[in-house]
Design a protein around this motif. Structure first.
Motif, PDB file in Angstrom:
ATOM      1  N   ARG A 105     -11.813  26.707  19.031  1.00 36.13           N
ATOM      2  CA  ARG A 105     -12.890  27.304  19.833  1.00 36.13           C
ATOM      3  C   ARG A 105     -13.225  28.715  19.351  1.00 36.13           C
ATOM      4  O   ARG A 105     -14.395  29.093  19.304  1.00 36.13           O
ATOM      5  CB  ARG A 105     -12.491  27.335  21.302  1.00 36.13           C
ATOM      6  CG  ARG A 105     -12.534  25.960  21.939  1.00 36.13           C
ATOM      7  CD  ARG A 105     -12.153  25.996  23.382  1.00 36.13           C
ATOM      8  NE  ARG A 105     -13.135  26.759  24.129  1.00 36.13           N
ATOM      9  CZ  ARG A 105     -12.925  27.244  25.337  1.00 36.13           C
ATOM     10  NH1 ARG A 105     -11.773  27.052  25.935  1.00 36.13           N
ATOM     11  NH2 ARG A 105     -13.857  27.933  25.953  1.00 36.13           N
TER      12      ARG A 105
ATOM     13  N   HIS B 216     -22.557  37.994  11.821  1.00 39.09           N
ATOM     14  CA  HIS B 216     -21.219  37.488  12.144  1.00 39.09           C
ATOM     15  C   HIS B 216     -20.738  36.644  10.977  1.00 39.09           C
ATOM     16  O   HIS B 216     -21.374  35.682  10.585  1.00 39.09           O
ATOM     17  CB  HIS B 216     -21.251  36.640  13.425  1.00 39.09           C
ATOM     18  CG  HIS B 216     -21.550  37.448  14.635  1.00 39.09           C
ATOM     19  ND1 HIS B 216     -20.601  38.196  15.264  1.00 39.09           N
ATOM     20  CD2 HIS B 216     -22.695  37.626  15.319  1.00 39.09           C
ATOM     21  CE1 HIS B 216     -21.132  38.796  16.294  1.00 39.09           C
ATOM     22  NE2 HIS B 216     -22.416  38.469  16.364  1.00 39.09           N
ATOM     23  N   THR B 217     -19.626  37.040  10.434  1.00 41.64           N
ATOM     24  CA  THR B 217     -19.050  36.272   9.348  1.00 41.64           C
ATOM     25  C   THR B 217     -17.665  35.812   9.762  1.00 41.64           C
ATOM     26  O   THR B 217     -16.986  36.463  10.555  1.00 41.64           O
ATOM     27  CB  THR B 217     -18.934  37.115   8.059  1.00 41.64           C
ATOM     28  OG1 THR B 217     -18.116  38.249   8.348  1.00 41.64           O
ATOM     29  CG2 THR B 217     -20.294  37.563   7.581  1.00 41.64           C
ATOM     30  N   LYS B 218     -17.290  34.710   9.228  1.00 39.87           N
ATOM     31  CA  LYS B 218     -15.942  34.216   9.495  1.00 39.87           C
ATOM     32  C   LYS B 218     -14.956  35.043   8.696  1.00 39.87           C
ATOM     33  O   LYS B 218     -15.092  35.197   7.498  1.00 39.87           O
ATOM     34  CB  LYS B 218     -15.806  32.757   9.085  1.00 39.87           C
ATOM     35  CG  LYS B 218     -16.487  31.789   9.986  1.00 39.87           C
ATOM     36  CD  LYS B 218     -16.155  30.379   9.536  1.00 39.87           C
ATOM     37  CE  LYS B 218     -16.811  29.379  10.444  1.00 39.87           C
ATOM     38  NZ  LYS B 218     -16.493  28.003  10.040  1.00 39.87           N
TER      39      LYS B 218
ATOM     40  N   ARG C 202     -15.192  28.417  16.132  1.00 43.08           N
ATOM     41  CA  ARG C 202     -16.534  27.912  16.395  1.00 43.08           C
ATOM     42  C   ARG C 202     -17.419  29.008  16.996  1.00 43.08           C
ATOM     43  O   ARG C 202     -18.588  29.123  16.662  1.00 43.08           O
ATOM     44  CB  ARG C 202     -16.457  26.714  17.334  1.00 43.08           C
ATOM     45  CG  ARG C 202     -17.751  25.901  17.348  1.00 43.08           C
ATOM     46  CD  ARG C 202     -17.603  24.728  18.231  1.00 43.08           C
ATOM     47  NE  ARG C 202     -17.778  25.205  19.602  1.00 43.08           N
ATOM     48  CZ  ARG C 202     -17.623  24.476  20.672  1.00 43.08           C
ATOM     49  NH1 ARG C 202     -17.212  23.251  20.568  1.00 43.08           N
ATOM     50  NH2 ARG C 202     -17.832  24.979  21.861  1.00 43.08           N
ATOM     51  N   ARG C 203     -16.830  29.826  17.865  1.00 48.02           N
ATOM     52  CA  ARG C 203     -17.580  30.909  18.492  1.00 48.02           C
ATOM     53  C   ARG C 203     -18.002  31.947  17.453  1.00 48.02           C
ATOM     54  O   ARG C 203     -19.090  32.500  17.519  1.00 48.02           O
ATOM     55  CB  ARG C 203     -16.745  31.558  19.582  1.00 48.02           C
ATOM     56  CG  ARG C 203     -17.510  32.507  20.455  1.00 48.02           C
ATOM     57  CD  ARG C 203     -16.657  33.001  21.572  1.00 48.02           C
ATOM     58  NE  ARG C 203     -15.332  32.391  21.439  1.00 48.02           N
ATOM     59  CZ  ARG C 203     -14.276  32.722  22.140  1.00 48.02           C
ATOM     60  NH1 ARG C 203     -14.362  33.642  23.013  1.00 48.02           N
ATOM     61  NH2 ARG C 203     -13.120  32.148  21.964  1.00 48.02           N
TER      62      ARG C 203
ATOM     63  N   ALA D 139     -18.540  31.296  14.292  1.00 51.73           N
ATOM     64  CA  ALA D 139     -19.534  30.665  13.423  1.00 51.73           C
ATOM     65  C   ALA D 139     -20.891  30.556  14.098  1.00 51.73           C
ATOM     66  O   ALA D 139     -21.928  30.674  13.438  1.00 51.73           O
ATOM     67  CB  ALA D 139     -19.058  29.283  13.005  1.00 51.73           C
ATOM     68  N   ASN D 140     -20.923  30.336  15.406  1.00 50.81           N
ATOM     69  CA  ASN D 140     -22.179  30.177  16.145  1.00 50.81           C
ATOM     70  C   ASN D 140     -22.238  31.169  17.293  1.00 50.81           C
ATOM     71  O   ASN D 140     -22.061  30.802  18.445  1.00 50.81           O
ATOM     72  CB  ASN D 140     -22.287  28.752  16.705  1.00 50.81           C
ATOM     73  CG  ASN D 140     -22.209  27.705  15.644  1.00 50.81           C
ATOM     74  OD1 ASN D 140     -22.724  27.887  14.555  1.00 50.81           O
ATOM     75  ND2 ASN D 140     -21.552  26.592  15.947  1.00 50.81           N
ATOM     76  N   PRO D 141     -22.516  32.432  17.014  1.00 47.29           N
ATOM     77  CA  PRO D 141     -22.534  33.417  18.102  1.00 47.29           C
ATOM     78  C   PRO D 141     -23.727  33.178  19.027  1.00 47.29           C
ATOM     79  O   PRO D 141     -24.806  32.792  18.596  1.00 47.29           O
ATOM     80  CB  PRO D 141     -22.648  34.751  17.374  1.00 47.29           C
ATOM     81  CG  PRO D 141     -23.299  34.411  16.077  1.00 47.29           C
ATOM     82  CD  PRO D 141     -22.846  33.031  15.729  1.00 47.29           C
ATOM     83  N   GLN D 142     -23.503  33.380  20.293  1.00 47.82           N
ATOM     84  CA  GLN D 142     -24.571  33.244  21.280  1.00 47.82           C
ATOM     85  C   GLN D 142     -25.274  34.591  21.412  1.00 47.82           C
ATOM     86  O   GLN D 142     -24.631  35.638  21.450  1.00 47.82           O
ATOM     87  CB  GLN D 142     -23.979  32.844  22.640  1.00 47.82           C
ATOM     88  CG  GLN D 142     -23.240  31.522  22.614  1.00 47.82           C
ATOM     89  CD  GLN D 142     -24.175  30.376  22.311  1.00 47.82           C
ATOM     90  OE1 GLN D 142     -25.320  30.372  22.728  1.00 47.82           O
ATOM     91  NE2 GLN D 142     -23.678  29.397  21.558  1.00 47.82           N
TER      92      GLN D 142
END
Length: 123
Positions: A107, A9-11, A110-111, A113-116
């Motif tokens: 949000r 995942h990249t921004k 942020r999602r 940048a930090n994937p669950q």
């Protein structure tokens, strides 16, 4: 191949988010309203005084009074403190939209940048 690795995942660019554009346009709209506020208030006050004058003429004609006054008896009518159609509700609407869109934009970034990790994913 038993398990392919998902791409990292990249921004992406900020401009890919619709919330970025909503935030940008709300901020620009608020700045525009602040810039034109004094000119709007002066023009609107003049228009509302004309409206009130026309309403007074109609009231006097309905009451059978003369619409014209004697020379020198014009009075000292002052403009009211508040406008009938103010601009501040539009500014508040844009401020609320700005707050909501900025929060949703933050949000979403942020999602990304930090994937669950997804449930049931094999490692």
């Amino acid at each position: 191949m038993s398990g392919s690795v998902p791409p990292p995942h990249t921004k992406g660019p900020l401009t890919d988010s619709p919330w970025f554009w909503v935030t940008l346009f709300c901020a620009a709209g608020m700045m525009f309203l602040l810039a034109i506020w004094p000119q709007y208030a002066a023009r609107q006050r003049r228009l509302e005084m004309q409206y009130r004058a026309r309403q007074e003429i109609v009231r006097r004609q309905a009451a059978g009074e003369s619409a014209a006054r004697e020379p020198g008896a014009e009075g000292d009518a002052r403009p009211p403190a508040e406008l009938i159609i103010p601009i501040w509700p539009l500014w508040l609407l844009l401020a609320a939209l700005l707050a909501v869109s900025a929060t949703l934009f933050w949000r979403s970034r942020r999602r990304i940048a930090n994937p669950q990790p997804t449930r049931g994913a094999r490692t």
